[in-house]
Enzyme design. Structure first.
Site, PDB file in Angstrom:
ATOM      1  CG  ASP A   3       2.824  -1.836   1.288  1.00 38.06           C
ATOM      2  OD1 ASP A   3       1.964  -1.268   1.986  1.00 38.06           O
ATOM      3  OD2 ASP A   3       2.565  -2.369   0.193  1.00 38.06           O
ATOM      4  CG  ASP A  42       8.177   2.238   0.734  1.00 36.59           C
ATOM      5  OD1 ASP A  42       7.555   1.982  -0.309  1.00 36.59           O
ATOM      6  OD2 ASP A  42       8.440   1.381   1.604  1.00 36.59           O
TER       7      ASP A  42
END
Length: 228
Positions: A19, A17
């Site tokens: 952010d 991932d």
């Protein structure tokens, strides 16, 4: 852009991932949504609470059903693009070291953001961009659907069981689990439900992630989340 798939089980892969996992963008996200909410005369705190759990178009449908969703999205994109150019943010400690330590073609980014913003942020924080970025435009179903992670695995030529997902958010963790992958959580004070291992910071996870990536066999996933 993507090399020929490798034989199944020949190596392990790491899917990140972005952010909250590699880039510390929480304050930026909050500010962008606050500015957007104020533009539409909405409660910023309520808007952000919903936005944390849903994709933008779903957020608009819930908190601004009387507004044109495409105009709402255009306004949000404008604010997010401006943030990439002028916002203040940084990579989490160890992110550059970790990504530079992985072999090309063995890792990818799986993000609910858009690739051009990821590239802009990575350029400003000296992070390398992998060959593969699965972004919001690449899939019809976002996290917590397993589709983004399954697409990343397929395009890398990897089996789901040979993939390690690094996440910080519940929706991302659920996406990785539903994809049948090993999921480790980082950058949270307590384990997100379902993670196979938990690390308080990305820095703490680096030796284990690199060790996983260097192994030739599928990683064992037994055990509950534990603080390393």
């Amino acid at each position: 852009m993507i090399s020929e798939p490798r034989p199944s089980g020949a190596m392990r892969y790491v899917l990140f991932d972005v952010d909250g996992t590699l880039i510390d963008a929480l304050d930026n996200q909050r500010l962008v949504w606050r500015t957007w909410a104020e533009r539409y005369g909405l409660d910023p705190d309520e808007v952000y609470r919903v936005a944390l759990r849903t994709r933008p178009v779903e957020t608009f449908a819930r908190i601004a059903p009387d507004q044109d969703a495409q105009k709402c999205l255009a306004a949000l994109h404008e604010l997010e693009d401006e943030d990439v150019r002028t916002g203040v943010y940084a990579a989490f400690d160890g992110a550059s070291e970790l990504l530079h330590g992985l072999q090309p073609g063995t890792w990818a980014l799986v993000t609910s953001n858009y690739e051009h913003r990821v590239r802009g942020r990575f350029a400003r924080t000296d992070l390398p961009v992998p060959d593969l970025v699965v972004d919001a435009a690449a899939v019809e179903e976002g996290k917590p659907s397993p589709v983004p992670y399954l697409q990343a695995a397929a395009r890398l030529g990897a089996r789901p069981q040979d993939c390690l997902v690094i996440e910080d958010a519940p929706s991302g963790v659920q996406a990785g689990l539903r994809a049948g992958m090993t999921v480790w959580g980082v950058n949270t004070s307590a384990p997100v439900d379902g993670v196979h291992r938990h690390f308080g910071t990305l820095r703490e996870a680096i030796p284990e992630i690199l060790a996983f990536a260097s192994g030739p066999l599928p990683h064992r996933r037994e055990g509950s989340a534990t603080v390393e």
